[in-house]
Design an enzyme around this catalytic site. Structure first.
Site, mmCIF file in Angstrom:
data_model
loop_
_atom_site.group_PDB
_atom_site.id
_atom_site.type_symbol
_atom_site.label_atom_id
_atom_site.label_comp_id
_atom_site.label_asym_id
_atom_site.label_seq_id
_atom_site.Cartn_x
_atom_site.Cartn_y
_atom_site.Cartn_z
ATOM 1 N N PHE A 127 1.055 -1.312 0.040
ATOM 2 C CA PHE A 127 0.050 0.071 -0.116
ATOM 3 C C PHE A 127 0.982 1.268 0.002
ATOM 4 O O PHE A 127 2.126 1.313 0.532
ATOM 5 C CB PHE A 127 -0.930 -0.031 1.123
ATOM 6 C CG PHE A 127 -0.385 0.476 2.432
ATOM 7 C CD1 PHE A 127 -0.537 1.685 3.004
ATOM 8 C CD2 PHE A 127 0.321 -0.413 3.265
ATOM 9 C CE1 PHE A 127 -0.032 1.972 4.223
ATOM 10 C CE2 PHE A 127 1.007 -0.253 4.456
ATOM 11 C CZ PHE A 127 0.674 0.944 4.876
ATOM 12 N N GLU A 131 4.744 10.293 -0.229
ATOM 13 C CA GLU A 131 5.312 11.061 -1.436
ATOM 14 C C GLU A 131 6.731 11.678 -1.134
ATOM 15 O O GLU A 131 6.947 11.784 -0.009
ATOM 16 C CB GLU A 131 4.280 11.765 -1.907
ATOM 17 C CG GLU A 131 3.058 11.142 -2.513
ATOM 18 C CD GLU A 131 2.046 12.172 -3.213
ATOM 19 O OE1 GLU A 131 2.287 13.469 -3.497
ATOM 20 O OE2 GLU A 131 0.950 11.715 -3.588
ATOM 21 N N SER A 136 4.334 12.906 7.292
ATOM 22 C CA SER A 136 3.135 12.404 8.114
ATOM 23 C C SER A 136 2.233 13.361 7.508
ATOM 24 O O SER A 136 0.823 13.164 8.059
ATOM 25 C CB SER A 136 3.421 12.507 9.497
ATOM 26 O OG SER A 136 4.585 11.816 10.020
ATOM 27 N N GLN A 295 26.090 -6.023 39.571
ATOM 28 C CA GLN A 295 24.797 -5.399 39.706
ATOM 29 C C GLN A 295 24.612 -4.768 38.763
ATOM 30 O O GLN A 295 23.437 -4.654 38.200
ATOM 31 C CB GLN A 295 25.008 -4.593 41.258
ATOM 32 C CG GLN A 295 23.669 -4.223 41.678
ATOM 33 C CD GLN A 295 23.813 -3.493 43.020
ATOM 34 O OE1 GLN A 295 24.277 -2.496 42.963
ATOM 35 N NE2 GLN A 295 22.937 -4.006 43.975
ATOM 36 N N ILE A 353 25.705 -4.507 26.776
ATOM 37 C CA ILE A 353 26.147 -5.588 27.308
ATOM 38 C C ILE A 353 27.202 -6.210 26.418
ATOM 39 O O ILE A 353 28.161 -6.952 26.983
ATOM 40 C CB ILE A 353 25.116 -6.394 27.554
ATOM 41 C CG1 ILE A 353 24.073 -5.793 28.455
ATOM 42 C CG2 ILE A 353 25.343 -7.926 28.064
ATOM 43 C CD1 ILE A 353 22.772 -6.518 28.955
ATOM 44 N N HIS A 354 27.051 -6.019 25.204
ATOM 45 C CA HIS A 354 27.970 -6.847 24.275
ATOM 46 C C HIS A 354 29.468 -6.147 24.049
ATOM 47 O O HIS A 354 30.365 -6.852 23.567
ATOM 48 C CB HIS A 354 27.491 -6.984 22.802
ATOM 49 C CG HIS A 354 26.436 -8.189 22.776
ATOM 50 N ND1 HIS A 354 25.300 -8.188 23.205
ATOM 51 C CD2 HIS A 354 26.373 -9.578 22.043
ATOM 52 C CE1 HIS A 354 24.408 -9.136 22.839
ATOM 53 N NE2 HIS A 354 25.431 -10.387 22.189
ATOM 54 N N GLU A 379 4.782 3.886 10.027
ATOM 55 C CA GLU A 379 3.340 4.032 10.362
ATOM 56 C C GLU A 379 3.138 5.107 11.228
ATOM 57 O O GLU A 379 2.249 5.144 12.402
ATOM 58 C CB GLU A 379 2.698 2.606 11.027
ATOM 59 C CG GLU A 379 3.075 1.248 10.568
ATOM 60 C CD GLU A 379 2.283 1.187 9.092
ATOM 61 O OE1 GLU A 379 1.864 2.069 8.436
ATOM 62 O OE2 GLU A 379 2.426 0.039 8.320
ATOM 63 N N GLU A 383 6.125 11.487 17.296
ATOM 64 C CA GLU A 383 5.285 12.672 17.369
ATOM 65 C C GLU A 383 3.973 12.646 17.109
ATOM 66 O O GLU A 383 3.093 13.269 17.481
ATOM 67 C CB GLU A 383 6.179 13.757 16.557
ATOM 68 C CG GLU A 383 7.413 14.287 17.307
ATOM 69 C CD GLU A 383 8.446 13.192 17.146
ATOM 70 O OE1 GLU A 383 9.616 13.016 18.064
ATOM 71 O OE2 GLU A 383 8.372 12.325 16.091
#
Length: 401
Positions: A127, A131, A136, A295, A353-354, A379, A383
């Site tokens: 769909f 443009e 939006s 921790q 973490i990596h 979609e 904002e």
């Protein structure tokens, strides 16, 4: 089965469908996703597998050859697929938005013509609203349709079509001033046309060109394209619903389904990021012990898991609200906003973490780090979601003075 993001109240059929999809993701998507993504290769074998599973007909009514399942079932399947590779979920999302719009708004002839072949996966949907000169602001659409006898002639340029090349049916929103006097509100002079075309690139039918794939930072594999109409002639019976001026409402109804889908994608990607983060934290050692025992890392994992749970709950709520037949733009906007933002944060925490390895293409988290940003804008941006949420809240909590 993962312990996070469980859904209460599912039927045996829903659980069986989800178990089948989860097994497919683990066996057929996760082992190849990163390699295909790095090559920007369309996942044809995966798509063929989804077709065999009947996923392309999941929400299409049984009378048209589909499974007749709910939006909730579909969203939970999307969550599982996005956990494997978000691009695959995009392939079926646009297909289902078009199928949903046909089911809700199409004429009986249009339903009979398209839905059985869409359920079988023989017709793939896309769909198009956006443009090059607008994002939006849908009211600023300049593509137009001019009536010419029993046909309409379409001209204009559309942008950001997912499945633009591989699809064979595109629902295109354009301006149609015929029958709408000057001064009519822009959203009341828009019409959705059902455009059939050959899959591929170049001139795919007289007057319609798909120039090629847009090169993207992430969300690879799936084809994202432009669409150029130059004297494209469409029969009047391919106006969705048979009546001009209804296109904006039809598209917005479809986008509500799309927003639940994007929320589900955010949940799936976040789940995968958490899985990668919690696994790596138990393997990587620093200062004589796994980093999961520090921790600071435990706090991070706790925050990540809580965000996964919260986003999943809001997504499920939005899907169930739509399934009930109630207005769900508030819930869909909240779910899309929260899930996409939390997805970005969970992915970034897993990336942290990596450590340095997260920057390496050998590690899956690198792919997720490039994929998550698409959900922030797909979609409707954050904002836009906040505008929708704010307006609806003011409707619900109108001051009585």
């Amino acid at each position: 089965m993962a312990r996070l993001a469980q859904t209460a109240g599912l039927t045996d059929i829903q659980r069986e469908i989800l178990s089948t999809v989860r097994d497919f993701v683990d066996k057929e998507i996760l082992p190849v996703a990163t390699e295909l993504e790095h090559r920007d290769e369309y996942p044809q074998a995966i798509v063929d597998g989804l077709k065999e599973l009947g996923l392309f007909g999941l929400m299409i009514p049984e009378e048209y050859g589909g499974l007749g399942e709910s939006l909730l079932t579909y969203a939970l399947c999307v969550e599982e697929i996005a956990r494997g590779w978000m691009s695959v979920s995009g392939i079926i999302n646009t297909h289902f938005i078009v199928a949903y719009m046909l089911k809700q708004h199409g004429t009986q002839e249009q339903k009979d013509h398209f839905l059985p072949r869409m359920a079988a996966g023989d017709i793939r949907g896309a769909f198009s609203m956006s443009e090059p000169g607008l994002g939006s602001d849908v009211s600023a659409i300049t593509s137009k349709a001019v009536k010419d006898g029993d046909e309409y002639v379409l001209t204009g340029q559309k942008m950001w079509l997912t499945n633009g090349g591989t699809s064979s049916l595109v629902a295109v929103l354009v301006r149609s001033d015929e029958g709408h006097p000057e001064g009519t509100a822009p959203h009341k002079s828009m019409t959705t046309f059902l455009v059939e075309k050959e899959p591929g690139f170049g001139e795919v039918r007289p007057g319609l060109t798909i120039p090629g794939k847009i090169d993207k930072m992430g969300y690879k594999g799936v084809d994202t394209t432009e669409l150029i109409m130059d004297g494209l002639r469409i029969p009047a019976d391919r106006v969705l619903g048979g009546q001009t001026g209804r296109g904006f409402y039809q598209m917005m109804d479809g986008v509500e389904v799309g927003r639940v889908n994007v929320a589900a994608r955010g949940c799936g990607v976040a789940q995968r990021a958490f899985e990668l983060g919690v696994s790596y934290a138990q393997q990587r050692h620093t200062f004589g012990k796994p980093i999961a025992q520090h921790q600071a890392i435990q706090f991070k994992l706790a925050e990540m898991a809580t965000k996964v749970e919260a986003a999943h709950a809001m997504m499920v709520n939005a899907a169930r609200k739509k399934d009930s037949g109630e207005r769900n733009d508030l819930e869909a906007g909240m779910a899309k906003y929260l899930a996409s933002e939390y997805c970005k944060e969970v992915v970034e925490d897993a990336f942290r973490i990596h450590g340095g390895y997260g920057f390496s293409k050998e590690y899956e988290i690198e792919r997720l780090y490039r994929e998550a940003p698409m959900l922030l804008i797909g979609e409707g941006t954050a904002e836009i979601q906040k505008m929708i949420i704010g307006r609806r809240l003011l409707e619900e909590y109108r001051f009585q003075g």
